[in-house]
Scaffold this motif. Structure first.
Motif, PDB file in Angstrom:
ATOM      1  N   PRO A 144      56.456 -11.709  -7.604  1.00 36.91           N
ATOM      2  CA  PRO A 144      57.362 -11.375  -7.493  1.00 36.91           C
ATOM      3  C   PRO A 144      57.653 -10.587  -6.043  1.00 36.91           C
ATOM      4  N   PHE A 145      59.253 -11.202  -5.788  1.00 37.07           N
ATOM      5  CA  PHE A 145      59.928  -9.557  -4.911  1.00 37.07           C
ATOM      6  C   PHE A 145      59.087  -9.884  -3.517  1.00 37.07           C
ATOM      7  N   THR A 146      58.736 -11.517  -2.975  1.00 34.01           N
ATOM      8  CA  THR A 146      57.932 -11.378  -1.846  1.00 34.01           C
ATOM      9  C   THR A 146      59.283 -11.911  -1.091  1.00 34.01           C
ATOM     10  N   THR A 147      60.624 -12.339  -1.411  1.00 37.01           N
ATOM     11  CA  THR A 147      61.772 -12.679  -0.608  1.00 37.01           C
ATOM     12  C   THR A 147      62.774 -11.391  -0.107  1.00 37.01           C
ATOM     13  N   ALA A 148      63.444 -11.152   0.959  1.00 41.06           N
ATOM     14  CA  ALA A 148      64.716 -10.557   0.772  1.00 41.06           C
ATOM     15  C   ALA A 148      65.516 -10.659  -0.475  1.00 41.06           C
ATOM     16  N   SER A 149      65.753 -11.894  -0.182  1.00 40.99           N
ATOM     17  CA  SER A 149      66.869 -12.735  -1.430  1.00 40.99           C
ATOM     18  C   SER A 149      66.033 -11.660  -3.382  1.00 40.99           C
ATOM     19  N   ALA A 150      64.670 -12.602  -3.421  1.00 42.58           N
ATOM     20  CA  ALA A 150      65.066 -11.579  -4.871  1.00 42.58           C
ATOM     21  C   ALA A 150      64.652  -9.497  -4.814  1.00 42.58           C
ATOM     22  N   VAL A 151      64.055  -8.740  -3.138  1.00 44.25           N
ATOM     23  CA  VAL A 151      64.505  -7.630  -3.624  1.00 44.25           C
ATOM     24  C   VAL A 151      65.812  -7.286  -3.970  1.00 44.25           C
ATOM     25  N   GLU A 152      66.608  -7.555  -3.131  1.00 47.16           N
ATOM     26  CA  GLU A 152      68.138  -7.268  -3.430  1.00 47.16           C
ATOM     27  C   GLU A 152      68.608  -7.671  -4.873  1.00 47.16           C
ATOM     28  N   THR A 153      67.493  -8.356  -5.697  1.00 47.48           N
ATOM     29  CA  THR A 153      68.016  -8.142  -6.610  1.00 47.48           C
ATOM     30  C   THR A 153      67.573  -7.400  -8.070  1.00 47.48           C
ATOM     31  N   LEU A 154      67.160  -6.196  -7.169  1.00 48.71           N
ATOM     32  CA  LEU A 154      66.422  -4.612  -7.650  1.00 48.71           C
ATOM     33  C   LEU A 154      67.579  -3.614  -7.148  1.00 48.71           C
ATOM     34  N   ARG A 155      69.391  -4.211  -6.983  1.00 47.65           N
ATOM     35  CA  ARG A 155      70.118  -3.369  -6.376  1.00 47.65           C
ATOM     36  C   ARG A 155      70.762  -2.535  -7.527  1.00 47.65           C
ATOM     37  N   ASN A 156      70.649  -1.791  -7.819  1.00 44.35           N
ATOM     38  CA  ASN A 156      71.388  -0.448  -8.604  1.00 44.35           C
ATOM     39  C   ASN A 156      72.975  -0.396  -8.115  1.00 44.35           C
ATOM     40  N   PRO A 157      73.226  -0.800  -9.599  1.00 45.11           N
ATOM     41  CA  PRO A 157      74.930  -0.225  -9.779  1.00 45.11           C
ATOM     42  C   PRO A 157      75.797   0.393  -8.350  1.00 45.11           C
ATOM     43  N   GLY A 158      74.877   1.694  -7.995  1.00 44.17           N
ATOM     44  CA  GLY A 158      75.899   1.644  -6.666  1.00 44.17           C
ATOM     45  C   GLY A 158      74.931   1.494  -5.622  1.00 44.17           C
ATOM     46  N   ASN A 159      74.500  -0.051  -5.529  1.00 40.25           N
ATOM     47  CA  ASN A 159      74.089  -0.175  -4.110  1.00 40.25           C
ATOM     48  C   ASN A 159      73.081   0.140  -3.751  1.00 40.25           C
ATOM     49  N   ALA A 160      72.284   1.093  -4.647  1.00 40.32           N
ATOM     50  CA  ALA A 160      70.597   1.230  -3.866  1.00 40.32           C
ATOM     51  C   ALA A 160      69.762   0.983  -4.862  1.00 40.32           C
ATOM     52  N   PHE A 161      68.573   1.660  -4.000  1.00 39.04           N
ATOM     53  CA  PHE A 161      67.301   0.712  -4.494  1.00 39.04           C
ATOM     54  C   PHE A 161      66.760   1.743  -5.103  1.00 39.04           C
ATOM     55  N   ASP A 162      66.271   2.072  -6.362  1.00 38.26           N
ATOM     56  CA  ASP A 162      66.032   2.652  -7.965  1.00 38.26           C
ATOM     57  C   ASP A 162      63.855   3.089  -6.231  1.00 38.26           C
TER      58      ASP A 162
END
Length: 198
Positions: free
Chosen positions: A101-119
Motif C-alpha cells: 500500500p501507499f506507493t504513490t503520492a495520491s495514496a500517501v495523501e489519504t493518510l493526512r489527519n484532520p489538521g492537514n498533517a501526517f501522524d
C-alpha cells in the motif's frame, strides 16, 4: 533545494526534508533538582533510508571541552503512523503478502489527519537502557513529538517522559527536547541548531 532520491518510498516524502547528515551545536539547560546543569555540546545527526518505509536515525553528541568527550548516542526509526497491512513485512523476518500500500503520492495523501498533517511514530533507543516511543505529526517542515511510552531497564537512570520539536528554518535543522527525569516534571532539557553536512 531538496532533491528526492528516486528510490525513496512514497511514504517517506513527508519526512524527506530530514534526509542527510546534519552537524552543529546545542546547549543543555536542565534543572535536576540538585542544581542547574548548563553546557554546550557538538551534535551530529543522520537520517537515511534503506528502501523500506521508515527513516533510520542516529544521533551522536560530544562535550565541547578540550578532549571533545563523547556525551550520548541514540538510534531509532521514524515512520508515518498507519495501520499495518498484510503487505507489510513482519513480525520478525516474515515477508509481506499482497500489494504494497501507499506507493504513490495520491495514496500517501489519504493518510493526512484532520489538521492537514501526517501522524508519525518514532522509536528511539538509548544505550543506557531507555527506549522511547513517540507519537506526533509532521506538517511541512515542522515535527512535534511526545512520548507514548518510555521503557527502562532496572539499571537505567529514571526517565519518565519526553517531548521533541524539530523544524527546518532557513536551511538549518532546529530542535528542542524537554524531559521528565530524575524525579523532575517535564521541563526544558536541550536544544540545538544544525546545518546539513552531506
Amino acid at each position: 533545494m531538496i532533491e528526492l532520491d528516486s528510490n525513496l518510498p512514497a511514504e517517506l516524502v513527508p519526512l524527506s526534508w530530514l534526509l542527510g547528515v546534519w552537524e552543529g551545536t546545542g546547549v543543555v539547560n536542565y534543572d535536576t533538582g540538585d542544581g542547574l546543569r548548563n553546557y554546550e555540546f557538538g551534535h551530529r545527526l543522520s537520517f537515511s533510508h534503506d528502501g523500506l518505509p521508515h527513516l533510520n536515525y542516529t544521533s551522536y553528541t560530544w562535550l565541547l571541552d578540550e578532549g571533545l568527550t563523547p556525551l550520548a548516542t541514540e538510534t531509532g526509526y521514524w515512520r508515518l503512523s498507519r495501520p499495518a497491512t498484510e503487505a507489510d513485512p513482519g513480525p520478525g523476518l516474515l515477508p509481506g503478502v499482497g500489494v504494497t500500500p501507499f506507493t504513490t503520492a495520491s495514496a500517501v495523501e489519504t493518510l493526512r489527519n484532520p489538521g492537514n498533517a501526517f501522524d508519525i511514530e518514532v522509536s528511539i533507543l538509548h544505550p543506557g537502557g531507555v527506549s522511547e516511543l513517540y507519537i506526533g505529526e509532521v506538517k511541512g517542515p515542522r515535527i512535534d513529538l511526545a512520548t507514548d511510552a518510555v521503557l527502562r531497564s532496572v539499571n537505567s537512570k529514571e526517565h519518565a517522559a519526553s517531548t521533541r520539536l524539530y523544524g527546518l528554518v532557513e536551511n538549518h535543522l532546529l530542535w528542542a527536547w524537554d524531559i521528565a527525569a530524575l524525579g523532575q516534571g517535564l521541563r526544558t532539557h536541550a536544544s540545538g541548531r544544525l546545518s546539513r553536512d552531506e
